[in-house]
Enzyme design. Structure first.
Site: not given
Ligand code: NAP
Ligand code: MG
Length: 484
Positions: A382, A172, A225, A228, A230, A247, A281
Site C-alpha cells: 500500500e 488514542k 490503521g 502491521e 493491527g 479495519e 484506505c
Molecule cells: P498506523 O501506523 O497503523 O497507526 C494507526 C494508529 O495506531 C495510530 O494511532 C498509531 O499511533 C497507533 N499505533 C502505532 N503503533 C502501535 C502499536 N504498536 N500498538 C497500538 N497502536 C499503535 O496507521 P496510519 O499510518 O496512521 O494510517 C494509515 C493506515 O491506515 C493505512 O494502512 C490505511 O489503509 C489504514 N486505514 C484503514 C482503513 C479501513 O477502514 N480499513 C481506514 C483508514 C486507514 P501513532 O500515530 O502515535 O503512531
C-alpha cells in the site's frame, strides 16, 4: 504556540511524565502545537476512570444515551467549521471539503442513536416449561485507536456506536493529527458526561496504543490503521482475549473491462485516486485495464490527473493538499523510485510542485506509473499517496480476476462494465469486503465496511457494526419449577 492537555477522568491533564511533543502544519512545516506525551501511567489512569464509569453508563436507559448521542451530533454540526479548520491546519484537508466532512460525521451519532433504540433480542423456540431469550449488552471499556487519514471521522465511526450502546471509551488518536480529537473532548465536556465515560490520551503508538491493547482493564480494541500494527494489536490483545475490531490496509484493484463507459470510469477513478492526496484506505491501489480500452482510459485519466488543483489546503480553490508528514512524503517518493528501479515508467508527476509558495510543505504531485507487473513492490504494498499504479494490460476475465485476488489485502474493488451480469460475476469472485460496480461509490452509517484477508476483522457501520460493540447473552429460564 498552543500547549494542549489531554482529557482523562473528566479533567484536562498533562502527561504524567510532564513531557510534550510537537506537531506541524503539513502545508508549510510550521510547528502548530505541543501535545502531552502520554505513556503507561496515563493509560492506567484512563482505564481506571473508564472502568469506574462503566456500571452507571451501561445501566442508563438506552433512550437517555440516545438523547445524549443526538446532542453530540448537534454539537458536531454546530462546530463543523472549527473542526474543519483544525483538520486543515493539522492534516492538510482542503478547506473546501473539511467542514463538510466534519459535519458528515454527525450522522454516525444520529444513526447510532436511532438504531440502538431498536436493537431487539430474540426468543428461541423451546418447550412450555422453559423460556430462552437473547439480549445484547455493552462490552465494557473500549480502546479506540485510529489513523491520521481522516482524523476525526475515523474516531467517530467507532465512538458513536460504542458510546451510544453503553460502553466507556479511551481514544488514542494518531500522534501527528490529534487536535480534532482534543476539540471533540472539549465539545463533550460541554455536555457534562460523567467523568471517565470518554477519555482522550495523546502520545506515540507503541507506548500508548500498545499499553491499551495489552491492558487487562480494556475489554475491546477498536482499531483502524495499517495491517502491521493491527497484527501487533492482535498479539498484545491475545493475553486477555479481548474483542477486536480491526479495519486495516488495502491494495484495491480497479478493473476496467472492454465494454466499460471509459470516460466516466477514468474521471471517477481519478477523483478517487487523488482525494485526500490518495490517503484513503479505499483509494485505487492497482489499475487493471483491458487492452482494448487501455490507451483511451490512460489518456482520459491523465487529463483528469493534470487538472487536479494542487495547493495550500487553506485556499478555497485547492482540490489536493499536501500529504500528512515529511516522513510519509519520503515513503511515497521511495515507492516511486522502487517502481522505476524495477522497470516501471513514471508517465506523469513523480515530483514535488515547482511553485515557490509550496516549497516547505509535504507535497507530491499527482503521479501515474505504468508497466507495473504483479510482483513489483508497488503492486504488492500500500503506497497511501497520490500515485496511480497501472498494471500491464489484460485480455482475459479469468486472468484478471486471479491477478486482482493475488494480494494479501481484500478491502475493496472497483469493476467497470456496461454488462451488469458480467460485473456481478466479477463481484462474486473478487475477494474484498466491498465491490463497487460502476459509478456507485458511497459511504454512510447504514452501509457495512470491513476487510477480507489481511484487511481486517469485523465490521464498521450498519447494524452489523453496531453489534460489534455488544456482547450476546443467552438467558434460560425454568418456568416449570421456578425457584426450586
Ligand atoms: P498506523 O501506523 O497503523 O497507526 C494507526 C494508529 O495506531 C495510530 O494511532 C498509531 O499511533 C497507533 N499505533 C502505532 N503503533 C502501535 C502499536 N504498536 N500498538 C497500538 N497502536 C499503535 O496507521 P496510519 O499510518 O496512521 O494510517 C494509515 C493506515 O491506515 C493505512 O494502512 C490505511 O489503509 C489504514 N486505514 C484503514 C482503513 C479501513 O477502514 N480499513 C481506514 C483508514 C486507514 P501513532 O500515530 O502515535 O503512531
Ligand atoms: Mg498533523
Amino acid at each position: 504556540m498552543t500547549r494542549y492537555q489531554m482529557w482523562i477522568a473528566g479533567k484536562w491533564v498533562d502527561a504524567g511524565s510532564g513531557k510534550t511533543f510537537p506537531v506541524y502544519n503539513p502545508a508549510n512545516g510550521e510547528e502548530i502545537a505541543q501535545l502531552p506525551l502520554g505513556g503507561k501511567e496515563d493509560v492506567d489512569q484512563a482505564v481506571a476512570a473508564a472502568r469506574a464509569a462503566f456500571p452507571a453508563w451501561s445501566q442508563k436507559p438506552q433512550a437517555e444515551r440516545s438523547q445524549i448521542a443526538m446532542k453530540i451530533a448537534a454539537l458536531i454540526r454546530d462546530n463543523a467549521k472549527e473542526l474543519g479548520r483544525i483538520e486543515t491546519i493539522d492534516h492538510g484537508t482542503p478547506t473546501k471539503a473539511a467542514p463538510i466532512l466534519a459535519a458528515s460525521t454527525a450522522t454516525r451519532f444520529e444513526w447510532a442513536a436511532y438504531n440502538a433504540r431498536s436493537l431487539m433480542g430474540h426468543t428461541i423456540p423451546s418447550n412450555s416449561s422453559e423460556l430462552v431469550y437473547l439480549q445484547r449488552e455493552p462490552v465494557g471499556v473500549i480502546a479506540i485507536v485510529t489513523p491520521w487519514n481522516f482524523p476525526m471521522g475515523m474516531i467517530i465511526g467507532k465512538l458513536a456506536p460504542a458510546l451510544t450502546l453503553g460502553n466507556t471509551c479511551i481514544i488514542k488518536p494518531p500522534s501527528i493529527d490529534s487536535l480534532s480529537a482534543l476539540k471533540l473532548a472539549e465539545l463533550l465536556a460541554q455536555l457534562e458526561l460523567p467523568p471517565g465515560v470518554v477519555n482522550v490520551i495523546t502520545g506515540p503508538g507503541a507506548p500508548v496504543g500498545g499499553a491499551l491493547s495489552s491492558h487487562r482493564g480494556v475489554d475491546m480494541v477498536a482499531f483502524t490503521g495499517s495491517s502491521e500494527v493491527g497484527k501487533e494489536i492482535m498479539v498484545a490483545a491475545s493475553r486477555s482475549v479481548k474483542r477486536l475490531q480491526l479495519e486495516l490496509g488495502g491494495k484495491n484493484p480497479v478493473i476496467v473491462l472492454d465494454d466499460a463507459d471509459v470516460d466516466t470510469a477514468a474521471n471517477v477513478m481519478a477523483v478517487r485516486q487523488f482525494s485526500n492526496s490518495g490517503q484513503i484506505c479505499s483509494s485505487p491501489g492497482r489499475f487493471y485495464i483491458h487492452e482494448k480500452v487501455y490507451d483511451q482510459f490512460l489518456k482520459k485519466f491523465a487529463k483528469a490527473a493534470m487538472s487536479v488543483v494542487v495547493g495550500d489546503p487553506a485556499d478555497e480553490k485547492t482540490e489536493m493538499g499536501p500529504v500528512v508528514s515529511a516522513e510519509h512524503r519520503n515513503s511515497i517518493e521511495a515507492y516511486i523510485k522502487s517502481a522505476v528501479e524495477e522497470g516501471a515508467n513514471v508517465v506523469l508527476g513523480g515530483t514535488r510542485p515547482s511553485h515557490p509558495t509550496l516549497k516547505d510543505g509535504y507535497y507530491v504531485m499527482p503521479t501515474i506509473v505504468t508497466n507495473i507487473t504483479q510482483n513489483m513492490k508497488v503492486a504488492r504494498e500500500e503506497i497511501f499517496g497520490p500515485v496511480a499504479c497501472f498494471m500491464e494490460k489484460f485480455n482475459s476475465d479469468e486472468k484478471v480476476i486471479a491477478m486482482a485476488n493475488d494480494n494479501i489485502y481484500g478491502l475493496a474493488a472497483y469493476v467497470w462494465t456496461k454488462d451488469t451480469t458480467r460485473g456481478m460475476r466479477f463481484a462474486n469472485r473478487i475477494q474484498a469486503g466491498t465491490v463497487w460496480l460502476n459509478n456507485t461509490y458511497k459511504q454512510g452509517p447504514e452501509l457495512p465496511w470491513g476487510g477480507f484477508k489481511e484487511s481486517g476483522v469485523g465490521i464498521e457501520g450498519s447494524l452489523y457494526g453496531l453489534l460489534e460493540y455488544t456482547n450476546l447473552k443467552r438467558v434460560q429460564v425454568d418456568l416449570a419449577n421456578p425457584g426450586k
